[in-house]
Motif scaffolding. Sequence first.
Motif, short mmCIF file in Angstrom:
data_model
loop_
_atom_site.label_atom_id
_atom_site.label_comp_id
_atom_site.label_asym_id
_atom_site.label_seq_id
_atom_site.Cartn_x
_atom_site.Cartn_y
_atom_site.Cartn_z
N LEU A 51 -0.63 -5.63 -3.00
CA LEU A 51 0.13 -6.24 -1.92
C LEU A 51 -0.18 -5.51 -0.62
N LYS A 52 -0.11 -6.21 0.50
CA LYS A 52 -0.42 -5.58 1.78
C LYS A 52 0.74 -4.71 2.25
N ASP A 53 0.45 -3.81 3.19
CA ASP A 53 1.46 -2.88 3.71
C ASP A 53 2.53 -3.62 4.50
N VAL A 54 3.69 -2.99 4.60
CA VAL A 54 4.80 -3.51 5.40
C VAL A 54 5.18 -2.45 6.42
N PRO A 55 5.76 -2.85 7.58
CA PRO A 55 6.17 -1.86 8.59
C PRO A 55 7.19 -0.88 8.02
N ARG A 60 3.10 -0.78 -3.20
CA ARG A 60 2.60 -2.13 -2.95
C ARG A 60 1.08 -2.20 -3.15
N GLY A 106 6.66 1.24 5.73
CA GLY A 106 6.47 1.49 4.31
C GLY A 106 5.73 2.76 3.99
N ASP A 107 5.31 3.51 5.01
CA ASP A 107 4.59 4.76 4.75
C ASP A 107 5.52 5.97 4.68
N PRO A 117 6.71 3.33 -0.24
CA PRO A 117 6.70 1.91 -0.60
C PRO A 117 5.33 1.25 -0.46
N ASN A 118 4.58 1.60 0.59
CA ASN A 118 3.27 0.97 0.76
C ASN A 118 2.29 1.40 -0.33
#
Length: 428
Positions: free
Chosen positions: A390-394, A385, A396-397, A381-382
């Motif tokens: 868009l910035k990374d989200v927790p 993004r 998301g890796d 997901p990151n």
Amino acid sequence: MSISGAIRKSGGTQGAALSLSSTRGWSDGWLNADNVSLSTEKAMKVSTVSRCVDLRSDIIAMLPVYIMDEASKKRLPGHRLRNVLCERANEAMSRFDYEKLMQVNLDLTGNAYAWIVRDPHNAGVVELIPLLTSHVTPYVDQSGALWYVYTNPRTGEMTRLWPEDVLHYKSYSKDGINGISVLSRAAMAISTGYDAQRYQRALYQNGGRPSGVLEAGTDLGGMTTVKKADGTTEEISQREYIRREWDRVQSGPGNGFRTAVLDHGLKYTPISMSNSDAQFVESEEYRVADIARFFGTPLYLLNAGKQAYSSNEQNSLDFVKYTLMPLLIAREQEDSYKLLLPGEREKGLRIKREVKGLLRGDSAAQAAWYRTMRELGVYAPNEIRALEDLKDVPGGDTRYASLNYIPLELFAELSVLRAQNKQGGEKD
């Protein structure tokens, strides 16, 4: 180091400034194989050529540039070349200005040169300074080594530059050293377009009226005296006098569609337009398409041709893949070889340009593509993004993969496990 100081240090040929308003900085003109005379000034006055050059240079100039480690596929945002490649190519030019100028030079002359100004202590790149293409001469010496001779446009002093210190982008080439411009190859089509514009302008200046013939019922022999603009007189024939008077009254801006009064038995017979003249718009579309083919540019980007969303979207992708990508790959290879240090190249570092944004389709197609890549475990997901800025989200890796598809050799084992789990669930 400033640009003026760099040019003074490098030396270089007495010449004129390079601009589209003055062709003195370019070659004044040349003849192609069909003896068609053309200059960059004339070519850029053809709307199709101007749009193609502007469009190609704008798109290439706006693409992000980055350094990538090919082994790990990671970008290196803190690399020493970041300032020159991503911010200011030199003190007077932003990266966009520099990239656009290089592509304009490439399209108009077939070659684009930039002098690499290096730090004398560590060989790091300090500035990239575009050079006038008409003032750079590549040559091969008796030993087979390639050099570049730069002639200073102010002093006329000639300086020999190492090939490692000159970025050289070239167009189609017969020898791999000197590029041949699109204008040279498309001289016939562009000259025809230029002449067509002049014809159309002359037609409108004459009020849209075609030429004609003045007939007289008697002999118009003899001479007459007329007064010239400087006050002197000259003797001209009666025929020439009538022709001049007719042109003076009926031709030129504001004189179209005026009523003519004829005497002495004169009769005016207009020469009607041919079918090809009447279909001028149709022929104009053909000329636009002909020039667009030389530049590899879709017609819809030139506001010409048929406008259909589905076909235009595919044409846009083809334009990126088959026209822009070859230009970008040539730049990336030249940049990587001459801007990166040998040790960096050995480690797999390369200079790249981001084109994913140009390859995107419509929103629905883009969403479906992201979903497929995520379900296959290709993108996390990151990473998706990041492609959308868009910035990374927790969390998301983490990559995910579906268990619906397994190797055939494991199918029997998985079937047994599923049956056992189902039976265990029923007992519970």
